[in-house]
Write a protein that holds these residues in place. Structure first.
Motif, PDB file in Angstrom:
ATOM      1  N   GLU A 279       0.783  -1.227   0.000  1.00  0.00           N
ATOM      2  CA  GLU A 279       0.000   0.000   0.000  1.00  0.00           C
ATOM      3  C   GLU A 279       0.823   1.289   0.000  1.00  0.00           C
ATOM      4  O   GLU A 279       0.408   2.267   0.626  1.00  0.00           O
ATOM      5  N   HIS A 311      -8.409  -3.677  -0.597  1.00  0.00           N
ATOM      6  CA  HIS A 311      -7.602  -3.825   0.629  1.00  0.00           C
ATOM      7  C   HIS A 311      -6.507  -2.748   0.674  1.00  0.00           C
ATOM      8  O   HIS A 311      -6.354  -2.043   1.672  1.00  0.00           O
ATOM      9  N   GLU A 312      -5.763  -2.631  -0.429  1.00  0.00           N
ATOM     10  CA  GLU A 312      -4.662  -1.649  -0.447  1.00  0.00           C
ATOM     11  C   GLU A 312      -5.205  -0.229  -0.362  1.00  0.00           C
ATOM     12  O   GLU A 312      -4.585   0.659   0.235  1.00  0.00           O
ATOM     13  N   HIS A 315      -5.937   0.868   3.141  1.00  0.00           N
ATOM     14  CA  HIS A 315      -4.697   1.256   3.824  1.00  0.00           C
ATOM     15  C   HIS A 315      -4.334   2.724   3.567  1.00  0.00           C
ATOM     16  O   HIS A 315      -3.579   3.302   4.337  1.00  0.00           O
ATOM     17  N   GLU A 334      -3.498  -4.595   9.174  1.00  0.00           N
ATOM     18  CA  GLU A 334      -3.882  -5.614   8.190  1.00  0.00           C
ATOM     19  C   GLU A 334      -5.315  -6.095   8.401  1.00  0.00           C
ATOM     20  O   GLU A 334      -6.053  -6.331   7.454  1.00  0.00           O
ATOM     21  N   ALA A 337      -7.727  -3.454   7.107  1.00  0.00           N
ATOM     22  CA  ALA A 337      -7.762  -3.409   5.640  1.00  0.00           C
ATOM     23  C   ALA A 337      -8.455  -4.639   5.069  1.00  0.00           C
ATOM     24  O   ALA A 337      -9.180  -4.547   4.067  1.00  0.00           O
ATOM     25  N   TYR A 397      -4.358 -11.473  10.277  1.00  0.00           N
ATOM     26  CA  TYR A 397      -5.163 -10.957   9.158  1.00  0.00           C
ATOM     27  C   TYR A 397      -6.637 -11.290   9.367  1.00  0.00           C
ATOM     28  O   TYR A 397      -7.492 -10.429   9.391  1.00  0.00           O
TER      29      TYR A 397
HETATM   30 ZN   LIG Z   1      -2.495  -5.001   3.889  1.00  0.00          ZN
END
Ligand SMILES: [Zn+2]
Length: 865
Positions: A279, A311-312, A315, A334, A337, A397
């Motif tokens: 990210e 997801h990125e 972030h 994490e 995200a 995660y």
């Molecule tokens: Zn990540």
């Protein structure tokens, strides 16, 4: 840590090694503020680069030495506050003497030369095997920035970066901001200058340079670009990338109530990448290996792409704008995200069933890991940068994300969102801790979340929930939810909000009768709302998957699930019921053969694409277990052939339905063990066994060749060689290695094992990792066993010298587990005797032992039936 009183002895000097301890980082950030970097790089495409870093910062006191991180550079000059200084440098960091420093503003300039890296960290360099072009990109997380420039390489020293790069004339240079100028420079080069960035942690800054192919989309409020190597450009569908990106930016602007802060959105596909994606602020990198396809993407591949883009993107707010103080906060980064990426995928793309994918691809791995002996709390101390990734696994995660999802159900969506907005606004451009985040949610909810935090984030283990009810004259009498802890060592019971659903059979269908939200605590919670309702055929006490909890079906519900799986309309519930059956196998309670019978009866009729992938994944895992158990019997041979037939019939039955057909075909390739099956695979390759409309693309060709090589099919070595000669791409080279190492041949194994363990090999790490992951397939137990003792003996040696990136891959693939009591005992002996292992390697060793023990139990259950 407490500050030393003025006038006492100086703090102990920083340890002379490649890592930075949390204590040293905290001491440094207590003394330093307002950091600005001026960075100047000269890139030629050759193996080394030249650079100058100017660091400007405020220093609270000049009474003790100060260190600056810079890895393996050859320093040309060092200037401190205008004065040339002879560098005190140990290859990891420079130490500045108090006499050269001043209280207040300091200016330090370091000019140096360094090799590009080939391990995926720092400023990585790669030569394209197809056309000889050179590409570079940076990757810093957790602490790789000092493999590229001189820096205080820790997340809580946020800084601005002002970048200039001289590069070959045909290169494009990409960084956090868009270039403000590109001028011709000496020789055949150009000089790129970039405006100063906003305040960022070093690991979120980035630089990527090479003759990348560019696509652009300026239709939205933030200009978007996409980059990839020239030789893979034809595999990119930029319209799909831009669509998900643009939908995501709209979603997050709205969800967070705070617009995207980095002005432009660049995404770069890069080779040899260690991870899925990264990210970097405004310049996100994606690993080619996961996002390049030599055919149109399947729906599953498009969904994976959309999920990672989201997801990125999450972030960019939670991670880049507000950043953890130290690496113990990485899990929250994490988890948040992962949670938010799934939410955005479900709500802003066509993949409305993204939560079902989260369940089967993320959450299930977390359940597995949380039940292993090596499980750990979500929040754990991280003493040094060497340990930053020790705990980055399914617990951090996916269990972490699941607890955030649970918290959102517990507090309510509006309260949760308000808390997140307040947190991002309050800590923008700064660093924050877990307490800051939970505090913001607690404030929004008007409740103290400390007990919740203590139970969920500081205690390991997954609870089990079961429905306990009585039935009289067709009606429920009393109904109680019973919660249990995994063991005496992990006794915590937790507060949790779930939905309890009851189902009744109507013909072949199971129909929802009641759905009651319940917040339960402690060992027993009465659910009076269900008293008096019709007696159910199935009760599911975690309907729609709000909770992170293992469900123990009551006997009647279990029997209903086995017999009427296909009668459940809701795909997520069907997924969870499949999981209950698979849990029975993993726990040694249900025989493997019984599960495979259920799969053979139900999988061919599965109409939900996501769930089909999940079921076929379980079938593949079951097939591998049969292989690991070894000692083929008439029954297991019959089952194996039935599985091949099922998958091939799936291929034929879905002609014209590309996504379903490809899913069945890949499963078929993986399941083939029989000689007729291998002959059919060879026929698919040369076209003699093709069926109408079936396209064998390059990725599939390699999967087939790898399978034939793994079975030592006649002529397979020549097949690998001729395919490698035909497909010279980086992906083709990696696939050829995967196929070669899989050959069941002692000399091949020995040669590749030596290469894998050779710390000085010329192969880039990405290729070594491919070899590790394919060297010992499940059905090569004898070859696996042959080098088992030697590999285990090397474990401690490598752990000392190889570093965390290598060891993470090695320990996850090369620790021998061959599904016998002797193998379990060997791992136990290793765990007891190797007392000096790093935390990461130790955990892998314990996990391997745990899985091996399960395999032995599954073997025993199979023998009983
Ligand atoms: Zn990540």
């Amino acid at each position: 840590m407490p500050a030393a009183p003025a006038g006492t002895a100086a703090a102990p000097a920083r340890a002379e090694n490649a890592f930075l301890s949390q204590a040293d980082a905290a001491a440094r950030s207590a003394r330093i503020a307002n950091v600005d970097y001026i960075l100047d790089f000269t890139l030629t495409g050759k193996e080394t680069f030249n650079a100058t870093t100017t660091l400007q910062f405020d220093l609270l006191d000049a009474s003790t030495p100060l260190t600056i991180d810079l890895d393996k550079a050859t320093i040309a000059t060092l200037t401190v506050n205008g004065k040339p200084v002879a560098p005190r440098y140990n290859n990891w960091f420079i130490t500045l003497a108090p006499a050269d420093l001043v209280k207040g503003r300091n200016i330090v300039t370091v000019a140096f030369q360094r090799l590009h890296s080939t391990n995926g960290e720092g400023l990585h360099r790669m030569t394209d095997p197809v056309d000889g072009r050179v590409y570079t990109y940076s990757h810093f997380e957790p602490a790789g920035a000092h493999q590229m420039f001189a820096v205080f390489d820790q997340p809580d020293l946020k800084a601005t970066y002002q970048l200039s790069v001289t590069a070959p004339a045909d290169w494009t240079v990409i960084s956090t901001t868009r270039e403000s100028g590109v001028q011709p420079a000496a020789g055949d080069s150009r000089r790129w200058t970039f405006p100063r960035t906003k305040k960022l942690s070093p690991y979120n800054f980035s630089l990527h340079a090479g003759p990348y192919k560019m696509w652009e989309d300026k239709s939205g409020p933030y200009p978007m670009r996409l980059f990839a190597r020239q030789s893979v450009a034809s595999q990119i569908k930029p319209a799909e990338w831009f669509k998900y990106t643009s939908d995501g930016l709209t979603f997050f602007d709205n969800y967070f109530g705070l617009p995207y802060q980095f002005d432009k959105y660049d995404q770069i596909l890069v080779p040899d990448f260690l991870y899925g994606a990264m990210e970097n602020a405004g310049a996100i990198t994606f690993g080619e290996a996961r996002f390049l396809y030599k055919a149109d993407m399947t729906a599953a591949q498009r969904q994976a792409l959309a999920g990672v883009i989201m997801h990125e993107m999450a972030h960019q707010w939670f991670g880049d704008l507000v950043t953890m103080k130290w690496w113990n906060g990485l899990w929250l980064n994490e988890s948040f995200a992962s949670f938010m990426g799934t939410l955005a995928t479900a709500e802003a793309t066509e993949f409305k069933d993204a939560w079902q994918g989260f369940y089967s691809q993320g959450k299930l791995a977390a359940y597995v890991q949380d039940q292993q002996a090596s499980t750990h709390p979500i929040e754990v101390p991280v003493p040094s940068t060497a340990n930053a990734f020790d705990n980055i696994d399914a617990i951090t995660y996916s269990k972490g994300a699941s607890t955030l999802i649970q918290l959102r159900h517990l507090l309510g969506e509006d309260v949760f969102r308000k808390g997140v907005h307040n947190y991002l606004t309050k800590f923008a451009w700064r660093n924050a801790t877990l307490d800051d985040f939970i505090g913001a949610l607690g404030d929004a909810a008007g409740r103290d979340l400390k007990p919740w935090t203590a139970d969920w984030l500081y205690q390991a283990g997954v609870n089990t929930v079961a429905a306990d009810y009585t039935c009289k004259a067709g009606r429920i009498g009393s109904f109680t939810l019973r919660q249990s802890a995994p063991s005496a060592a992990l006794p915590t019971l937790r507060e949790q909000r779930v939905q309890v659903a009851t189902f009744r059979r109507e013909g072949s269908k199971l129909v929802l009768a009641r759905n009651v939200p319940v917040t339960y605590r402690g060992a027993a919670t009465a659910v009076p709302a269900l008293s008096g309702s019709a007696c159910p055929d199935l009760v599911y006490p975690n309907y729609q998957d709000w909770g992170f909890v293992k469900v123990a079906l009551d006997p009647r519900s279990l029997a209903t699930a086995r017999a009427h799986l296909a009668g459940v309309d809701d795909p997520l519930l069907r997924t969870m019921l499949w999981q209950s059956l698979w849990d029975g196998v993993r726990d040694g309670k249900t025989p493997l053969g019984g599960f495979l019978d259920t799969a053979l009866a139900n999988a061919p009729n599965e109409t939900d694409y996501t769930l089909l992938g999940d079921v076929l994944g379980k079938v593949m895992a079951a097939r591998n277990l049969l292989d690991r158990i070894g000692a083929e019997t008439a029954a297991s041979r019959r089952t194996g052939l039935a599985l091949e037939d099922m998958a091939w019939n799936g291929v034929k039955a879905h002609a014209g339905n590309g996504d379903f057909q490809r899913r069945w075909l890949r499963n078929y390739v993986g399941l083939v063990r029989s000689m007729p099956g291998q002959q059919r695979l060879a026929g698919l390759l040369d076209g003699s066994a093709g069926i109408d409309g079936l396209v064998i693309n390059q990725d599939l060709r390699w999967e087939i060749i790898q399978q034939l090589s793994r079975r030592d099919y006649p002529g397979s070595a020549a097949l690998v060689a001729s395919e490698a000669a035909r497909d010279k791409s980086a992906a083709g080279q990696a696939a050829a290695i995967a196929a070669e190492v899989a050959r069941p041949d002692a000399a091949t194994k020995a040669r590749w094992l030596a290469t894998v363990q050779d710390q000085k090999t010329d192969l880039p790490f990405s290729k070594i990792r491919v070899a590790m992951n394919n060297l010992y397939p499940a059905d090569q137990g004898g070859l696996n066993e042959a080098s088992a003792d030697a590999r285990l003996a090397q474990l401690a040696v490598l752990d000392k010298s190889a570093g965390p990136v290598y060891m993470r891959a090695y320990a996850n693939s090369m620790i021998p587990a061959t599904c016998t009591p002797a193998s379990v005992a060997r791992l136990g002996k290793a765990a007891a005797s190797m007392t000096q292992l790093s935390a990461l390697t130790r955990r892998s060793l314990l996990n391997a032992q745990d899985e091996d023990q399960r395999c032995v139990a599954i073997k025993a259950a199979a023998a009983r039936h």
